[in-house]
Design an enzyme around this catalytic site. Structure first.
Site, PDB file in Angstrom:
ATOM      1  NE  ARG A 111      -2.186  12.341   8.346  1.00 56.17           N
ATOM      2  CZ  ARG A 111      -0.871  12.500   7.720  1.00 56.17           C
ATOM      3  NH1 ARG A 111      -0.446  11.327   7.158  1.00 56.17           N
ATOM      4  NH2 ARG A 111      -0.441  13.811   7.814  1.00 56.17           N
ATOM      5  CB  ILE A 140       7.314   6.113  14.564  1.00 61.65           C
ATOM      6  CG1 ILE A 140       8.886   5.318  14.414  1.00 61.65           C
ATOM      7  CG2 ILE A 140       7.168   6.906  13.283  1.00 61.65           C
ATOM      8  CD1 ILE A 140       9.930   6.110  14.155  1.00 61.65           C
ATOM      9  N   PRO A 153       1.858  16.067  11.674  1.00 64.88           N
ATOM     10  CG  PRO A 153       3.551  16.951  13.006  1.00 64.88           C
ATOM     11  CD  PRO A 153       2.519  15.730  13.129  1.00 64.88           C
ATOM     12  CB  ILE A 154       2.362  18.280   6.475  1.00 64.95           C
ATOM     13  CG1 ILE A 154       1.463  19.523   6.696  1.00 64.95           C
ATOM     14  CG2 ILE A 154       1.535  17.034   6.279  1.00 64.95           C
ATOM     15  CD1 ILE A 154       0.545  19.930   5.398  1.00 64.95           C
ATOM     16  CG  ASP A 155       6.546  20.180  11.085  1.00 65.19           C
ATOM     17  OD1 ASP A 155       6.187  18.953  10.878  1.00 65.19           O
ATOM     18  OD2 ASP A 155       7.917  20.180  11.674  1.00 65.19           O
ATOM     19  CG  LEU A 156       9.538  17.504   9.045  1.00 61.26           C
ATOM     20  CD1 LEU A 156      10.076  16.297   9.604  1.00 61.26           C
ATOM     21  CD2 LEU A 156      10.971  18.707   9.531  1.00 61.26           C
ATOM     22  NE  ARG A 183      -6.812   4.120   5.949  1.00 57.76           N
ATOM     23  CZ  ARG A 183      -5.706   4.234   6.614  1.00 57.76           C
ATOM     24  NH1 ARG A 183      -5.868   4.240   8.045  1.00 57.76           N
ATOM     25  NH2 ARG A 183      -4.523   4.820   6.207  1.00 57.76           N
ATOM     26  CG  ASP A 203       3.520   1.228   9.427  1.00 60.21           C
ATOM     27  OD1 ASP A 203       3.333   1.522   8.198  1.00 60.21           O
ATOM     28  OD2 ASP A 203       3.151   2.087  10.191  1.00 60.21           O
ATOM     29  CE  LYS A 262      -1.757   1.412   4.007  1.00 59.38           C
ATOM     30  NZ  LYS A 262      -1.193   2.961   4.513  1.00 59.38           N
ATOM     31  CB  CYS A 276      -4.824   9.777  11.395  1.00 57.16           C
ATOM     32  SG  CYS A 276      -3.532   8.779  11.606  1.00 57.16           S
TER      33      CYS A 276
HETATM   34  C1  EPZ Z   1       4.280   6.707   6.280  1.00 58.97           C
HETATM   35  O1  EPZ Z   1       3.608   7.697   6.990  1.00 58.97           O
HETATM   36  C2  EPZ Z   1       3.210   5.829   6.230  1.00 58.97           C
HETATM   37  N1  EPZ Z   1       2.077   5.710   5.199  1.00 58.97           N
HETATM   38  C3  EPZ Z   1       3.120   5.062   7.430  1.00 58.97           C
HETATM   39  O2  EPZ Z   1       2.166   3.974   7.547  1.00 58.97           O
HETATM   40  C4  EPZ Z   1       4.320   4.915   8.426  1.00 58.97           C
HETATM   41  O3  EPZ Z   1       3.912   4.542   9.756  1.00 58.97           O
HETATM   42  C5  EPZ Z   1       5.093   5.944   8.278  1.00 58.97           C
HETATM   43  O4  EPZ Z   1       5.581   6.325   7.145  1.00 58.97           O
HETATM   44  C6  EPZ Z   1       6.656   5.528   9.152  1.00 58.97           C
HETATM   45  O5  EPZ Z   1       7.139   4.615   8.558  1.00 58.97           O
HETATM   46  C7  EPZ Z   1       2.599   5.803   4.001  1.00 58.97           C
HETATM   47  O6  EPZ Z   1       3.442   5.768   3.536  1.00 58.97           O
HETATM   48  C8  EPZ Z   1       1.337   6.373   3.172  1.00 58.97           C
HETATM   49  P1  EPZ Z   1       6.667  10.161   8.538  1.00 58.97           P
HETATM   50  P2  EPZ Z   1       4.247   9.225   7.000  1.00 58.97           P
HETATM   51  O7  EPZ Z   1       6.563  11.322   7.736  1.00 58.97           O
HETATM   52  O8  EPZ Z   1       4.888   9.518   5.705  1.00 58.97           O
HETATM   53  C9  EPZ Z   1       6.504  12.881  12.287  1.00 58.97           C
HETATM   54  C10 EPZ Z   1       0.411   2.441   7.791  1.00 58.97           C
HETATM   55  O9  EPZ Z   1      -0.062   2.016   8.796  1.00 58.97           O
HETATM   56  N2  EPZ Z   1       6.439  13.974  11.162  1.00 58.97           N
HETATM   57  O10 EPZ Z   1       7.689   9.262   8.326  1.00 58.97           O
HETATM   58  O11 EPZ Z   1       3.013  10.147   7.382  1.00 58.97           O
HETATM   59  C11 EPZ Z   1       5.366  12.182  12.260  1.00 58.97           C
HETATM   60  O12 EPZ Z   1       4.303  13.010  13.224  1.00 58.97           O
HETATM   61  C12 EPZ Z   1       0.718   3.925   7.872  1.00 58.97           C
HETATM   62  O13 EPZ Z   1       0.509   2.045   6.622  1.00 58.97           O
HETATM   63  C13 EPZ Z   1       6.494  15.319  11.605  1.00 58.97           C
HETATM   64  O14 EPZ Z   1       6.827  15.679  12.742  1.00 58.97           O
HETATM   65  O15 EPZ Z   1       5.330   9.055   8.244  1.00 58.97           O
HETATM   66  C14 EPZ Z   1       5.409  10.996  12.876  1.00 58.97           C
HETATM   67  O16 EPZ Z   1       5.583  11.062  14.198  1.00 58.97           O
HETATM   68  C15 EPZ Z   1       0.712   4.420   9.208  1.00 58.97           C
HETATM   69  N3  EPZ Z   1       6.726  16.544  10.630  1.00 58.97           N
HETATM   70  C16 EPZ Z   1       6.962  10.622  12.230  1.00 58.97           C
HETATM   71  O17 EPZ Z   1       7.389  11.972  11.871  1.00 58.97           O
HETATM   72  C17 EPZ Z   1       6.416  15.796   9.108  1.00 58.97           C
HETATM   73  O18 EPZ Z   1       6.524  17.119   8.287  1.00 58.97           O
HETATM   74  C18 EPZ Z   1       6.963   9.705  10.894  1.00 58.97           C
HETATM   75  O19 EPZ Z   1       6.193  10.359  10.153  1.00 58.97           O
HETATM   76  C19 EPZ Z   1       6.150  14.822   8.806  1.00 58.97           C
HETATM   77  C20 EPZ Z   1       6.299  13.803   9.815  1.00 58.97           C
END
Ligand code: EPZ
Length: 417
Positions: free
Chosen positions: A92, A328, A122-125, A398, A306, A22, A116
């Protein structure tokens, strides 16, 4: 809403094919927006999240057709750069469309994805990186109004956290920029590599190294791609947890152990036998597991967040006390209360879960409230005495394709109502 009825304590035997990933399929579908041509994506799982991504592609002007597990995406006529809220909010991770719509249309308008069940997300990065590359982003009124004045500036982005989504968004936004864009401390998940492979097949120039540095060299145009999505490592780990907990001997075809090496020792130390080949993995378990005291979720190549919930479920009957630290996401233990309803003895202190192994779990009515927590409840139900009803199955759908069919094929007593 549908639910799963599971009568536990049936050992699992036989073999199943692991679905496409996915979390690789979604960014690759987003990448189709910037690929001018017809792309054929094989091994696309039939999931509600994939359907949500297809709806966004069609809204933007793509023609999408599914033939079995292949999607045909014709993105020659993209005419729109805004993604309506109702489509953004279905999933999301649609935020990954931001980078590809910007690349193709030089503009993008979408709502900020909410958090969620597992955290604020957040998407600040994402936004600070895109701003650094010259994207103007107006966040007034809760929407993201983004624009590239002419071409994206190359730059060096150093991520404070190896965010998967931010890495993917920067890659997708930079493929047509002038010069080289470098991402330091990028995510190294296999799904990120699969996205880069898809982009390079389309004529882009994306290089990743093992230290988490990504270099994107801007190109002028792209063409259609034929690509097969890699297999889903989290689905593999979920079914492995089911076999480990219920006992049995199962071969997972298409499982690629090199994508989840950090988790293999957890199964072996718990008492399972793992035989992994290039494109399959066999797991044998007598259902009597030992505890594991040092599971910590980390960015790849560490233990995957995950898989935390399904593996916690597997350890509920482990002999002794297991400890899991979730590093995480800040709210990823919602399955604990439901596992405790089934007789598990789990305490949560902040990001630490302490699982005191019990001799038996008992079937009960439980509710899935997020995707992987739902997977965990299915794992627990398979090794519990008696009948479990798992509601909230739309969360499970999902990410797990035909979960009841796969498990029934292995001998589980499971049906969807
Ligand atoms: C991806 O989510 C996956 N989703 C998630 O899988 C997975 O858990 C995650 O990566 C970590 O491996 C998809 O690929 C669609 P991150 P993503 O940005 O990209 C923080 C599932 O069950 N963060 O690596 O959203 C964030 O809050 C899903 O299949 C910021 O602070 O993960 C989190 O604590 C769940 N600011 C951490 O980083 C940002 O701008 C990891 O987030 C972005 C992220």
């Amino acid at each position: 809403m549908s639910e799963l009825i599971i009568n536990g304590k049936k050992s699992l035997k036989g073999e199943i094919d692991i679905q496409g990933a996915k979390n690789s399929c979604l960014p690759i579908l987003a990448a189709c927006v910037l690929v001018e041509g017809v792309s054929v994506i094989h091994n696309c799982p039939k999931l509600s999240d994939v359907n949500a991504a297809v709806k966004i592609l069609e809204h933007l002007g793509c023609k999408v057709e599914r033939k079995g597990s292949s999607l045909f995406v014709d993105s020659r006529k993209i005419s729109c750069y805004n993604i309506p809220t109702e489509l953004m909010c279905q999933m999301r991770s649609s935020i990954v469309f931001l980078g590809s719509v910007l690349s193709r249309m030089k503009k993008a308008k979408l709502c900020s994805p909410g958090g969620c069940e597992i955290g604020l997300r957040p998407i600040d990065l994402h936004l600070s990186a895109l701003r650094q590359l010259g994207v103007s982003i107006d966040e007034s009124a809760g929407d993201l109004n983004c624009e590239i004045k002419n071409r994206l500036k190359p730059g060096v982005i150093s991520l404070s956290f190896p965010s998967v989504g931010a890495t993917e968004n920067i890659m997708l936004a930079s493929v047509f920029s002038e010069g080289k864009t470098v991402i330091l401390n990028a995510a190294r998940e296999p799904e990120v590599s699969d996205l880069a492979l898809f982009l390079n097949k389309s004529g882009c120039r994306v290089k990743l190294d093992a230290q988490g540095t990504v270099v994107i060299e801007g190109v002028k145009n792209t063409h259609g791609v034929t690509h097969s999505v890699l297999s889903d490592r989290i689905v593999s780990l979920t079914y492995m947890a089911a076999v480990a907990a219920a006992g049995g001997d199962v071969t997972l075809n298409r499982a690629c152990a090199s994508d989840f090496l950090a988790a293999i020792p957890v199964f072996e130390r718990a008492g399972c036998r793992i035989i992994s080949k290039k494109n399959s993995l066999r797991i044998i378990s007598n259902g009597k597991l030992s505890c594991i005291k040092d599971i910590r979720t980390m960015p790849f190549p560490g233990f995957p967040t995950d898989a935390q919930a399904p593996i916690m479920a597997m350890l509920c009957k482990g002999k002794g006390t297991s400890v899991i630290v979730e590093n995480i996401f800040e709210n990823r233990f919602k399955h604990v209360s439901q596992l405790n309803k089934m007789g598990a003895k789990i305490k949560v202190e902040g990001r630490v879960a302490i699982i005191d192994g019990v001799s038996e779990l008992y079937g009960a009515p439980v509710e899935a409230v997020d995707l992987r927590g739902g997977g965990a409840l299915v794992v627990a139900a398979l090794c519990a005495e008696g009948k479990t009803t798992v509601s909230g199955i739309h969360h499970v759908d999902r990410g797990y394709e035909k979960i009841e069919e796969c498990l029934r094929k292995l001998g589980a007593d499971i049906e969807r109502r």
